[in-house]
Write a protein that holds these residues in place. Sequence first.
Motif: not given
Length: 375
Positions: A175-176, A180-182, A197-198, A230-231
């Motif tokens: 979760v970030t 790109a960094a993730a 979320d939804e 966040p995504v």
Amino acid sequence: MLAPVGGSANDLPSRLHGPPVTVDLRSSHGTVSWSPPKPDGALTATPCVVLADRAGCGEFAVLQTMLRRLGVPSVRIDAEGVTALDLSLRVGDRALTLDGRRIAPTVVWARHFSPRAMPGAADPALTMVRADSWAALARQLASLAPSNLPMSGPGHLEQLAGAARAGVRVPETTVTTDPAAAATRMAGRRFVVKVVDEHFVETAPGLLVGVFPQIAHREELTRRPALDFPVMVQEYVEHDSELRVYYVDGAVHAYAVAKPSPDSPWRDGAEVPVTTAAVPAAAAEAVRRLAELWGLAYGAFDLLLRGTEVVFLEVNVDGDWRWFESRAGGTAVSAAAALMIRKRHLDALRSAGAPPPIEIVDFLLLGAPIAGRVR
């Protein structure tokens, strides 16, 4: 599923870099539907199932038809029509009056009953107070009934963590605010980017903007700018098939879905193959284990199958089922839901000391085709 209309790609960071989809439900007029249709005028409260949804969804219309065949009284309330409701109840009384009819809820099932779906007023404060009040009442009506199915369940992060602790395989997830960094810290060549979320946000009553999961290659994802929300960035799991498994009070029904992309059912639903599928023993065991873990009577589970391995993606406690039934043919999930509600209704009658109706063979009552439009 409902047909999308066009939308701007300039909001919500280009809808997470996917083509825009907006679903317009503004032409759906809310109603209150009684079954049997006319108030009986009795002074005593009639034991009754309460179904709360929104007008653009077809699940509860079919469910109410089946409950009528099973001899179960019900009232269906659409979120879009609540402002015209005449409602009264006394705190401490397990009955209420709706549009002049006194009922004692035996089962309350609310889904998609969002305050954002309710019509607005000229005063924004009145709009919010009115919508929040109706939504709060819908949630708390459950306290009047011996049985209820909640509108909310565990969030996506809780689901993934809980499934992993329960020994069910889940995708590696970060979760970030910086996808790109993730991606640079995760293995693999492809990733799935999801909102936390939804997958829909309702920007105005009846206007739903889709923000669907997107598959991105490492090279493309590492060029994306950071976000201000966040995504989830997940590994893309190679798989042999994808299943939508419906858990209904212990029973499981599954559909195999061949999706070119995660959002294909919304963009090209008529082209997405859907077939009924046998549920592998490992998948059924995982679904039942997780349903018990989260206390679910109903849930729509998304799973991937890779050889004998089952990978859990998510569960939606409000998950639609009519689109899958209509694409594959049949009404298996609708019938299972009707029988679940009938059982809970009869249990409530027995607990209250009321004689339940005479049992009739279920398949005779539910065997006739369902009339009306399928959504």
